[in-house]
Design a protein around this motif. Sequence first.
Motif, PDB file in Angstrom:
ATOM      1  N   ASP A   1       0.838  -1.186   0.000  1.00  0.00           N
ATOM      2  CA  ASP A   1       0.000   0.000   0.000  1.00  0.00           C
ATOM      3  C   ASP A   1       0.879   1.244   0.000  1.00  0.00           C
ATOM      4  N   ARG A   2       0.295   2.369  -0.383  1.00  0.00           N
ATOM      5  CA  ARG A   2       1.062   3.606  -0.471  1.00  0.00           C
ATOM      6  C   ARG A   2       1.791   3.930   0.832  1.00  0.00           C
ATOM      7  N   ALA A   3       1.171   3.651   1.970  1.00  0.00           N
ATOM      8  CA  ALA A   3       1.750   4.007   3.265  1.00  0.00           C
ATOM      9  C   ALA A   3       3.068   3.280   3.527  1.00  0.00           C
ATOM     10  N   GLU A   4       3.223   2.089   2.999  1.00  0.00           N
ATOM     11  CA  GLU A   4       4.434   1.305   3.250  1.00  0.00           C
ATOM     12  C   GLU A   4       5.302   1.145   2.003  1.00  0.00           C
ATOM     13  N   LEU A   5       4.933   1.849   0.941  1.00  0.00           N
ATOM     14  CA  LEU A   5       5.627   1.651  -0.337  1.00  0.00           C
ATOM     15  C   LEU A   5       7.045   2.211  -0.329  1.00  0.00           C
ATOM     16  N   GLY A   6       7.242   3.371   0.326  1.00  0.00           N
ATOM     17  CA  GLY A   6       8.497   4.097   0.197  1.00  0.00           C
ATOM     18  C   GLY A   6       9.732   3.270   0.478  1.00  0.00           C
ATOM     19  N   GLU A   7       9.810   2.678   1.673  1.00  0.00           N
ATOM     20  CA  GLU A   7      10.997   1.923   2.048  1.00  0.00           C
ATOM     21  C   GLU A   7      11.173   0.681   1.188  1.00  0.00           C
ATOM     22  N   ARG A   8      10.086   0.012   0.885  1.00  0.00           N
ATOM     23  CA  ARG A   8      10.178  -1.221   0.093  1.00  0.00           C
ATOM     24  C   ARG A   8      10.595  -0.911  -1.348  1.00  0.00           C
ATOM     25  N   LEU A   9      10.058   0.166  -1.914  1.00  0.00           N
ATOM     26  CA  LEU A   9      10.462   0.544  -3.267  1.00  0.00           C
ATOM     27  C   LEU A   9      11.935   0.925  -3.293  1.00  0.00           C
ATOM     28  N   GLU A  10      12.411   1.597  -2.246  1.00  0.00           N
ATOM     29  CA  GLU A  10      13.820   1.959  -2.169  1.00  0.00           C
ATOM     30  C   GLU A  10      14.695   0.714  -2.210  1.00  0.00           C
ATOM     31  N   THR A  11      14.286  -0.353  -1.514  1.00  0.00           N
ATOM     32  CA  THR A  11      15.063  -1.596  -1.518  1.00  0.00           C
ATOM     33  C   THR A  11      15.097  -2.210  -2.909  1.00  0.00           C
ATOM     34  N   VAL A  12      13.959  -2.211  -3.584  1.00  0.00           N
ATOM     35  CA  VAL A  12      13.894  -2.754  -4.948  1.00  0.00           C
ATOM     36  C   VAL A  12      14.828  -1.964  -5.871  1.00  0.00           C
ATOM     37  N   LEU A  13      14.765  -0.638  -5.786  1.00  0.00           N
ATOM     38  CA  LEU A  13      15.608   0.192  -6.643  1.00  0.00           C
ATOM     39  C   LEU A  13      17.086   0.024  -6.299  1.00  0.00           C
ATOM     40  N   GLU A  14      17.398  -0.140  -5.017  1.00  0.00           N
ATOM     41  CA  GLU A  14      18.792  -0.373  -4.621  1.00  0.00           C
ATOM     42  C   GLU A  14      19.326  -1.673  -5.219  1.00  0.00           C
ATOM     43  N   ALA A  15      18.491  -2.698  -5.251  1.00  0.00           N
ATOM     44  CA  ALA A  15      18.921  -3.973  -5.830  1.00  0.00           C
ATOM     45  C   ALA A  15      19.234  -3.817  -7.314  1.00  0.00           C
ATOM     46  N   ILE A  16      18.382  -3.085  -7.996  1.00  0.00           N
ATOM     47  CA  ILE A  16      18.590  -2.860  -9.425  1.00  0.00           C
ATOM     48  C   ILE A  16      19.877  -2.069  -9.656  1.00  0.00           C
ATOM     49  N   TYR A  17      20.065  -1.024  -8.855  1.00  0.00           N
ATOM     50  CA  TYR A  17      21.254  -0.191  -9.027  1.00  0.00           C
ATOM     51  C   TYR A  17      22.530  -0.959  -8.673  1.00  0.00           C
ATOM     52  N   ALA A  18      22.428  -1.857  -7.686  1.00  0.00           N
ATOM     53  CA  ALA A  18      23.583  -2.683  -7.325  1.00  0.00           C
ATOM     54  C   ALA A  18      24.013  -3.563  -8.491  1.00  0.00           C
ATOM     55  N   ALA A  19      23.028  -4.134  -9.195  1.00  0.00           N
ATOM     56  CA  ALA A  19      23.349  -4.955 -10.370  1.00  0.00           C
ATOM     57  C   ALA A  19      24.026  -4.111 -11.440  1.00  0.00           C
ATOM     58  N   PHE A  20      23.452  -2.947 -11.715  1.00  0.00           N
ATOM     59  CA  PHE A  20      24.027  -2.078 -12.738  1.00  0.00           C
ATOM     60  C   PHE A  20      25.434  -1.631 -12.360  1.00  0.00           C
ATOM     61  N   ALA A  21      25.604  -1.204 -11.107  1.00  0.00           N
ATOM     62  CA  ALA A  21      26.894  -0.655 -10.681  1.00  0.00           C
ATOM     63  C   ALA A  21      28.003  -1.685 -10.761  1.00  0.00           C
ATOM     64  N   GLU A  22      27.709  -2.945 -10.428  1.00  0.00           N
ATOM     65  CA  GLU A  22      28.730  -3.986 -10.505  1.00  0.00           C
ATOM     66  C   GLU A  22      29.175  -4.198 -11.948  1.00  0.00           C
TER      67      GLU A  22
END
Length: 414
Positions: free
Chosen positions: A176-197
Motif C-alpha cells: 500500500d502507499r503508506a508502506e511503499l516508500g521503504e520497500r520501493l527503495e530496496t527494490v531500486l537499490e537492488a537494481i542499481y547494485a546490479a548495474f553498478a557492478e
Amino acid sequence: MDNRPEIARAAAEAAARQSYGKLVAYLAARTRDVAGTEDALAEAFAAALERWPQTGVPEKPEAWLLAVARRRRVDAVRRRLTSEASRDHLKLMAEEMEASMEDEDLPDERLRLMFACAHPAIEASVRAPLILQTVLGFDAATIASAFLVSPATMGQRLVRAKSRIREIGIPFRVPDRAELGERLETVLEAIYAAFAEGWTDPAGTETRARNLATEGIWLGRLVASLMPDEPEALGLLALMLFAEARRPARRDAAGDYVPLADQDCRLWDHALIDEAEALLGRAATMGVIGRYQLEAAVQSVHATRRRTGQTDWAAIRNFYDALSAISGSPVISINRAVAIAEAEGAAAGLAALYVLGDDKRLNDYQPYWAARAGLLARLGNAAQAVEAYDRAIGLERDPAVRRFLQAKRAILRN
C-alpha cells in the motif's frame, strides 16, 4: 548439418533471459516456495535442452516450461509430503497444472516477487541479493562478488531468506502507499547494485553470458513500465541510461581508462542520453524529488557538454548539496568535494574532503584517496599526493584505472 541443438539452446537461453523471473514469480506466488520453484524450473530448462533438439522448439516456449515445472513441483510434493494438509496443497497444484496454457496469458508477477523479497521480515542485507537471484537467476557467486562477501556466506543467506518467505507466508503483492516508500527503495537499490557492478567491470561480469549492467537497465525498464507514476523509478532508469551512454568513451583504442572530463562526447550514445532526459523530465513533473532523480540530474549536467563544450560545476555542486541533505552518504560527499574544487578551487574542495577524514568507511574506499591525491597534486603537495595515490592504487581492482592512477603518480615523482 543438423543445427537443431543450436536452435534449441538459443531458444532456451532466450526463454531464460525473458521469462525466468516471470515464471518464478508466477509459480511461487501461491505457495511462497521460492526455492522449490527454482528447483522445478531448473529441471524444466534441463528437460528443454534435452527434448527440444529432438521435438523442435514449441510454439510457446514459456508455456512449455511452465507446464513442465508444474509437473516437477507436483512430483516433488508427492514425494515429500503425506499429511492431509499436504494432500490439499497437492490438489491445488494439480489443478494449476491441468490449466490449459494454449489460450492462457501468463500474468507478470515479477514486481510482486521483488516486493516480497524486499519485505521487512527479510534481513536487510539480503533483500537486494535475493531480488537479483529470484528475478534474474544470478548464481550466489556472482551476487557475492557484487556485495563483497564469500559465495558460501551469500548462498546461506539466500537459502535462509527463501525459507523465511515460505515459513511466514510473506505475501506477493505491491505494498500500500503508506508502506511503499521503504520497500520501493530496496527494490531500486537492488537494481542499481546490479548495474553498478557491471558498470565498474568494463569487461562485463557475466552469469549465463549476461552482463550485469545490461540486466540492471532491463530491470529498471521493467519497474518503470510497471510503476510509471513513481518518479524515483523513472529517475533510476534515467541515471543508468546516462551512465551507459558513456560506455563507448570510457576506454581508448588501447583499452586505457579515460576520465569523464577527457571523454570524447562524440562517442557517447546520444539516443540513450535523449531517452534519459525525457525520463528525467517526466519524473520532474510528479512533484517528488528523490535521490535517483538528483543523481540523474548531475549526469544530465555532464551530458550538456556534448552541446556546450563546458560543464556547469556550480549546478553540479548544488545537486550534490541537495543529495547530501537527504542521504548523508560519504560517496555523495566525495563527489560534492570534487564539484566544489571545480567550481571554487582545489583548496576549497580539499577542505570539504578533509571534513570526511574521520569516517572509517573511507579507509578502504578508492575514490576518496584518488580524489584526495588529485587535489593535493593541484595544490603542489607532491609528497602527500603520492601517498594518497599509493593508497588508491592498492585499492583499485580495475587494471586500466590502476594504470591511470600509476601514471598520475609517476608524473609527481618525476
